[in-house]
Design an enzyme around this catalytic site. Structure first.
Site, short mmCIF file in Angstrom:
data_model
loop_
_atom_site.label_atom_id
_atom_site.label_comp_id
_atom_site.label_asym_id
_atom_site.label_seq_id
_atom_site.Cartn_x
_atom_site.Cartn_y
_atom_site.Cartn_z
N LYS A 172 0.74 -1.14 -0.10
CA LYS A 172 0.10 0.11 0.05
C LYS A 172 0.89 1.18 0.09
O LYS A 172 2.13 1.12 0.07
CB LYS A 172 -0.94 -0.14 1.29
CG LYS A 172 -0.15 0.24 2.72
CD LYS A 172 -1.29 -0.04 3.46
CE LYS A 172 -0.40 0.05 5.23
NZ LYS A 172 -1.36 0.28 6.30
N TYR B 124 15.06 31.30 6.76
CA TYR B 124 14.02 32.02 7.40
C TYR B 124 13.93 32.28 8.74
O TYR B 124 14.28 31.31 9.45
CB TYR B 124 12.81 31.33 6.67
CG TYR B 124 12.54 31.27 5.31
CD1 TYR B 124 12.14 32.73 4.67
CD2 TYR B 124 12.35 30.23 4.51
CE1 TYR B 124 11.87 32.68 3.33
CE2 TYR B 124 12.01 30.47 3.05
CZ TYR B 124 12.01 31.63 2.57
OH TYR B 124 11.70 31.59 1.08
#
Length: 362
Positions: A31, A257
């Site tokens: 999956k 940042y």
């Protein structure tokens, strides 16, 4: 750009080792695109290793895997089971691609039985019994009704009765034994139908959690199934990113940042082309490390969408264009997960390398 190298030989070796631990057949759980590592290549390799039972979460995933697997003689094609059950309005998808829903409530049982009746043939399915996870699965009242009214399963070829362990990564947790007993108690529901119980961690608990079909997932992909102990699994991937630029900054200068990291010494900063758009999470800012030539480089400053910065002061041989290992044998996924406050499953399934996947030995 980041590049993800996937070692199919290591995946196969992990699967074989887990099968040996269980001493009985085990499935291949593919999956989420084989936990982010490429279901197409992984499913084919595990079939070659002997896997004949496959699990995905959604029918679309199962439909993508089906043409990759040899169909075999009638009645002997590999099983592809859909863990999230029979999704509303998609019964024809299951039938068209020979998918077996894992039926987890009476409405799904009724709908699948009705589909079998309309087609005039038996349709495969697994029956999911909830034994303590409290997510999907038939509850005690549902099981009692199926026991009392076996015609509810008319037209359904039940391949396995299964449950899912909630605390198998804690071997001494009493819920493990309780769940195993609860599944065994459902034997009267479908006498002679095989049972599926253990996940990755459950396979290592011992014979108490053995069943007719184990379902290892994350351990196949190198995630530690024994938290708190050494990882017995081989690492199967390496995520790398090239150094785009090197610069030296002064004491007191900030990086990235919001200036969340400030140099306490003259610092050589390596900027690499990796960021949260590649699945290298922003939460790793000021927490993670990368590897180069046997050494570690601390991640400094904020991880942005496309870039991350590392302290290369103690790696004087690092040059522009060199590759840093962000995740891999030297920086295991479980270690990255600990820095991020999550688990290895999330680390792997988040990966979106914009440089693509390469299948090769690590």
């Amino acid at each position: 750009m980041t590049t993800l190298t996937v070692d199919l030989d290591a995946i196969a070796a992990n699967w074989r080792w887990l099968r040996a631990q269980h001493g009985r057949p085990i499935a291949a759980v593919v999956k989420a695109d084989a936990y982010g590592l490429g279901a197409e290549r992984v499913a084919q390799r595990l079939f070659a290793e002997g896997a004949r039972h496959f699990f995905t979460a959604y029918p679309q995933e199962g439909a993508a895997v089906r043409p990759l697997l040899p169909r075999g003689a009638p009645g002997h094609m590999p099983m592809i089971a859909i863990l999230n059950g029979l999704l509303a309005g998609q019964a024809e998808v299951y039938v068209r691609h020979d998918l077996a829903p894992v039926l987890g409530n009476l409405d799904e049982v009724a709908a699948w039985s009705a589909q079998a009746t309309r087609l005039g043939r038996r349709l495969p399915a697994l029956i999911h019994i909830d034994t303590g996870m409290n997510r999907l699965g038939l509850g005690a009242a549902d099981v009692a009704r199926l026991t009392a009214e076996p015609d509810l399963l008319h037209g359904i070829e039940t391949l396995f009765v299964m449950t899912h362990l909630a605390n198998a990564d804690t071997p001494d947790d009493p819920l493990n034994a309780a769940q195993a007993r609860a599944l065994a108690d459902c034997g009267g529901l479908l006498p002679g139908v095989p049972r599926s119980l253990a996940n990755s961690s459950g396979l290592l608990v011992g014979s108490a959690l053995a069943s007719d079909l184990g379902r290892p997932g994350a351990a196949v992909y190198g995630i530690n199934p024994t938290p708190g102990a050494a990882n017995p699994m081989r690492t199967v991937l390496r995520l790398t990113a090239p150094v785009l630029q090197l610069r030296t900054i002064k004491v007191g200068e900030a990086v990235g940042y919001n200036g969340i990291w400030v140099a306490q010494r003259p610092t050589r900063v390596a900027t690499v082309s990796a960021g949260y758009a590649d699945g290298y999470h922003r939460i790793l800012s000021n927490r993670a490390e990368a590897s180069f030539d046997g050494g570690r480089l601390p991640l400094i400053g904020r991880v942005s969408m496309d870039l991350a910065t590392f302290d290369a002061t103690d790696c004087p041989d690092l040059r522009q264009g060199d590759e840093l290992e962000l995740i891999g044998p030297a920086v295991p996924p479980d270690e990255v997960a600990a820095w991020a406050g999550t688990n290895g499953y999330e680390v792997l399934t988040s990966l979106k390398p914009r440089g693509g996947r390469v299948y090769a030995s690590l």
